[in-house]
Scaffold this active site. Sequence first.
Site, PDB file in Angstrom:
ATOM      1  N   VAL A 146      55.240  77.578  28.734  1.00 55.22           N
ATOM      2  CA  VAL A 146      54.740  78.207  29.954  1.00 55.22           C
ATOM      3  C   VAL A 146      55.120  77.331  31.150  1.00 55.22           C
ATOM      4  CG1 VAL A 146      52.719  79.034  31.206  1.00 55.22           C
ATOM      5  CG2 VAL A 146      52.773  79.162  28.708  1.00 55.22           C
ATOM      6  N   LYS A 147      55.856  77.893  32.080  1.00 51.19           N
ATOM      7  CA  LYS A 147      56.135  77.162  33.327  1.00 51.19           C
ATOM      8  C   LYS A 147      54.983  77.474  34.271  1.00 51.19           C
ATOM      9  CE  LYS A 147      59.894  76.205  36.606  1.00 51.19           C
ATOM     10  NZ  LYS A 147      60.015  74.774  36.292  1.00 51.19           N
ATOM     11  N   ALA A 148      53.918  76.712  34.109  1.00 53.23           N
ATOM     12  CA  ALA A 148      52.643  76.994  34.772  1.00 53.23           C
ATOM     13  C   ALA A 148      52.404  76.048  35.934  1.00 53.23           C
ATOM     14  CB  ALA A 148      51.493  76.873  33.770  1.00 53.23           C
TER      15      ALA A 148
END
Length: 307
Positions: free
Chosen positions: A161-163
């Site tokens: 996840v590129k959170a």
Amino acid sequence: MADITEVDYIWKNGEMLPWAEATTHVLSHSLHYGSGVFEGIRCYKDPDSDKSFVFRLRDHMERLHRSAKIAMMDLPYTVDELCDATVEVIRANKLTSCYIRPLVYHGYGVMGVDPSGAPTDVIIACWPWDSYLGADALEKGVAVGVSSWRQRSINAIPPAVKATASYFNSILAKLEAKAHGYVEAIMLNEDGKVCEGTGENLFIVRDGILSTPPLSDGVLEGITRDSIMVLADELEIPVIEESLTRCDLYIADEVFMTGSAAELTPIGSVDDREVGKPGEITRRLQDRFFEVVYGHDEEYVDWLTEI
């Protein structure tokens, strides 16, 4: 690092808004809890023509959808719609090269850790942005230090996840690196293996072999990382995914970072151990990368979206 250069428009929730009007409420959920996912993308202008290309746009928007799925966010736009909106906002701002920031976040409506009931807002912004790690970084390389801060655990915030929340860790590492006189930080994972920079994947070269940490060591599945591995294979440079220690960084013949913002940035020293000037393999890959993003090779036309 650089200040943001204002342009005319930002795309938000299907509309093209004037830059100053693309605002959000101070009680938006993602501002308080980091409940957002995003991408970083670049558009390049070919120096030999008037053509401009967004690099691997569809791959980025597909990863944005994967991030939203893992984060259980309802992303109300298809990959095609997001790609079309990106082209639209670049053209509206009359930009020929730029950095592009899509962001999906929980807006105003609820408070508390549970985001249920908060609206999902989507923006795509773009602005001119040159070298991420400094004006001479691509040519001369940068000094980095191994951070005392560890990268997130796979079972804490998944690296797939590129959170937005993930990057608070990166902020701490970046500030520590700057305080110690380095341009960038390298973070280890909880097992003490080399993970990644604050916003970049890592590669080393030793004895002619290119190595990069595997995804299982907690690294983001970087799109530039993947591109470099494909180009290395084309150039018959052996490339492997393997766990690395900090000592592997110290004794490497070459070290470099990759990312949409950082592109392919050589590393000149690690923890004050000199790596030296950018080496032959770094330069070959760097040259090949820019040939591709400028549209100079028909073989990789599928990676490019012309503006």
